[in-house]
Design an enzyme around this catalytic site. Sequence first.
Site, PDB file in Angstrom:
ATOM      1  N   SER A 165       0.813  -1.212   0.000  1.00 28.32           N
ATOM      2  CA  SER A 165       0.000   0.000   0.000  1.00 28.32           C
ATOM      3  C   SER A 165       0.849   1.266   0.000  1.00 28.32           C
ATOM      4  CB  SER A 165      -0.932  -0.001   1.214  1.00 28.32           C
ATOM      5  OG  SER A 165      -0.183  -0.084   2.414  1.00 28.32           O
TER       6      SER A 165
ATOM      7  N   SER B  32       4.595   0.919  -0.584  1.00 23.01           N
ATOM      8  CA  SER B  32       5.957   0.534  -0.944  1.00 23.01           C
ATOM      9  C   SER B  32       5.945  -0.368  -2.163  1.00 23.01           C
ATOM     10  CB  SER B  32       6.639  -0.194   0.223  1.00 23.01           C
ATOM     11  OG  SER B  32       5.957  -1.418   0.493  1.00 23.01           O
TER      12      SER B  32
ATOM     13  N   LYS C 243      13.378  -2.588  -1.148  1.00 24.77           N
ATOM     14  CA  LYS C 243      12.061  -2.014  -0.870  1.00 24.77           C
ATOM     15  C   LYS C 243      12.158  -0.502  -0.956  1.00 24.77           C
ATOM     16  CE  LYS C 243       8.172  -2.354   2.269  1.00 24.77           C
ATOM     17  NZ  LYS C 243       7.609  -3.105   3.403  1.00 24.77           N
TER      18      LYS C 243
ATOM     19  N   SER D 141      17.349  -9.298   1.934  1.00 27.88           N
ATOM     20  CA  SER D 141      17.688 -10.587   1.344  1.00 27.88           C
ATOM     21  C   SER D 141      16.615 -10.958   0.330  1.00 27.88           C
ATOM     22  CB  SER D 141      17.800 -11.658   2.438  1.00 27.88           C
ATOM     23  OG  SER D 141      16.644 -11.675   3.254  1.00 27.88           O
ATOM     24  N   TYR D 142      17.054 -11.498  -0.796  1.00 32.55           N
ATOM     25  CA  TYR D 142      16.141 -11.854  -1.885  1.00 32.55           C
ATOM     26  C   TYR D 142      15.699 -13.297  -1.718  1.00 32.55           C
ATOM     27  CZ  TYR D 142      14.710 -12.990  -6.701  1.00 32.55           C
ATOM     28  OH  TYR D 142      14.034 -13.421  -7.816  1.00 32.55           O
TER      29      TYR D 142
ATOM     30  N   GLU E  69       6.621 -16.954  -2.217  1.00 30.50           N
ATOM     31  CA  GLU E  69       5.759 -17.284  -1.089  1.00 30.50           C
ATOM     32  C   GLU E  69       5.473 -18.780  -0.983  1.00 30.50           C
ATOM     33  OE1 GLU E  69       2.217 -15.114  -1.726  1.00 30.50           O
ATOM     34  OE2 GLU E  69       3.140 -13.134  -1.513  1.00 30.50           O
TER      35      GLU E  69
ATOM     36  N   ASP F 175       0.448 -11.756  12.274  1.00 31.69           N
ATOM     37  CA  ASP F 175      -0.114 -11.943  10.928  1.00 31.69           C
ATOM     38  C   ASP F 175       0.614 -13.081  10.220  1.00 31.69           C
ATOM     39  OD1 ASP F 175      -1.837 -11.529   8.836  1.00 31.69           O
ATOM     40  OD2 ASP F 175      -0.717  -9.855   7.976  1.00 31.69           O
TER      41      ASP F 175
ATOM     42  N   GLU G 246       1.357 -16.502   3.007  1.00 25.35           N
ATOM     43  CA  GLU G 246       1.811 -15.376   2.194  1.00 25.35           C
ATOM     44  C   GLU G 246       3.011 -14.672   2.806  1.00 25.35           C
ATOM     45  OE1 GLU G 246      -1.621 -12.893   0.465  1.00 25.35           O
ATOM     46  OE2 GLU G 246      -2.553 -14.117   2.024  1.00 25.35           O
TER      47      GLU G 246
ATOM     48  N   ASP H  22       7.136  -9.516   6.899  1.00 23.11           N
ATOM     49  CA  ASP H  22       5.975  -8.664   7.189  1.00 23.11           C
ATOM     50  C   ASP H  22       5.757  -8.478   8.684  1.00 23.11           C
ATOM     51  OD1 ASP H  22       3.760  -7.110   7.173  1.00 23.11           O
ATOM     52  OD2 ASP H  22       2.573  -8.387   5.851  1.00 23.11           O
TER      53      ASP H  22
END
Length: 559
Positions: free
Chosen positions: A95, A97, A114, A163-164, A169, A208, A212, A226
């Site tokens: 929302s 970024s 990010k 980190s990539y 997911e 949360d 995902e 997250d």
Amino acid sequence: MARTTSQLYDAVPIQSSVVLCSCPSPSMVRSQTEPGSSPGIPSGVSRQGSTMDGTTAEARPSTNPLQQHPAQLPPQPRKKRPEDFKFGKILGEGSFSTVVLARELATSREYAIKILEKRHIIKENKVPYVTRERDVMSRLDHPFFVKLYFTFQDDEKLYFGLSYAKNGELLKYIRKIGSFDETCTRFYTAEIVSALEYLHGKGIIHRDLKPENILLNEDMHIQITDFGTAKVLSPESKQARANSFVGTAQYVSPELLTEKSACKSSDLWALGCIIYQLVAGLPPFRAGNEYLIFQKIIKLEYHFPEKFFPKARDLVEKLLVLDATKRLGCEEMEGYGPLKAHPFFETITWENLHQQTPPKLTAYLPAMSEDDEDCYGNYDNLLSQFGFMQVSSSSSSHSLSTVETSLPQRSGSNIEQYIHDLDTNSFELDLQFSEDEKRLLLEKQAGGNPWHQFVENNLILKMGPVDKRKGLFARRRQLLLTEGPHLYYVDPVNKVLKGEIPWSQELRPEAKNFKTFFVHTPNRTYYLMDPSGNAHKWCRKIQEVWRQQYQSNPDAAVQ
């Protein structure tokens, strides 16, 4: 009066060990703020704060004369800049970024960077979430969590080098293969348990946790992300709960719904939901809207499908407990020791999980009746087989070679009689009709076939009832293969189009036995069962249409 963007950023000591949500596909950030949260990003630093250039400073005053004369400090490494990177594809958008894959020019290392708009953070009142994730991520140092490597800024944006997590997911793989076998379920559950034990040991509630927000790195180990809605419990306070409503409907704990508070045990409830989803393919609490989902949660209204692994079921039942103090793994139940000692984990070596080789992702498809047989499918093998689907003169002999290649022939020449004899519920056409005959067939279909309304005026080439499986659940569907090509599936009771299997050059049918067949696509495998025992006929017809589309029409193969 609102501060300017530059004033905001001047008040934010961005640290080199601080990060916002690093999920390649960030979930929606909530609009609620924590009671007592600062309306702006505080200008103070954390226990080991940083100055704007990334240097570390002690929070307490210092009498060191060198610190009183900044000119005498040793030079600091140059902060990174946007021009130090080659930015590539967008990995995800939140929302406020965007996460972009970037390669550092000097080292060729890949990062998930990010990017946040400073002005938007202020305008949308997202400062508390920036602060929260900064505080949480600065405390984490564990292989099962995303890592921040650096931060930098320009006049308009903040940049966070993360980190990539190359494999994306966990949810993507659940959707792709339906349900995990017991070995995969056990291993990934153990990694999540290990991560939660560390997180809760730091006094942090995620709040949360869901597939995902669990990413997979290049080696297929988890990296949890997250932390925009996470809560840090103060060691000085006896409060062990966070009083705000955050989370995602299917994984929300009952205490959050009834008491408007969450605790460490709330993450254990989410763990139970995730284990259930890994095995069954769907979360335990499902309904048409959030209100109905919440009603099922507070009533503990869910059921286990047949063939659910018994030990996994016992573990889920000990986690999905309405009383937060009775969940296996919570402090009142003696912590993580009893949880890790559960029989489901009897083959797990906990000490070095992050150094172990994860098991190959394998789908679990137990037989649905006594006369069927269990099916297993290896995800890696499936991906390798996609390479044989390329349409060219040199590889055409490999294309879909697992099923028959001969075209069926229509017997007789009376098209009217042929049309008259077609079943209105299940039939198969050959592909040898003239254009006039196809026109007559389509007219007949439009006038008398009850399934015509779902196929966008395309001629139906084969149709019939199938049981479409998603994880351990199966639903009866009418499968419609048409020109186009298309593969529609319809709810035969409510007469509603439920979806369409996407066609592409990589689509591949596979008959597993007389009843069961798969339709493999790049993003998902569809598991279907023909109750009449003619799975091979479905595969043959899908192959025919595939060949006509991509071998008879080379232009379609390169679109």
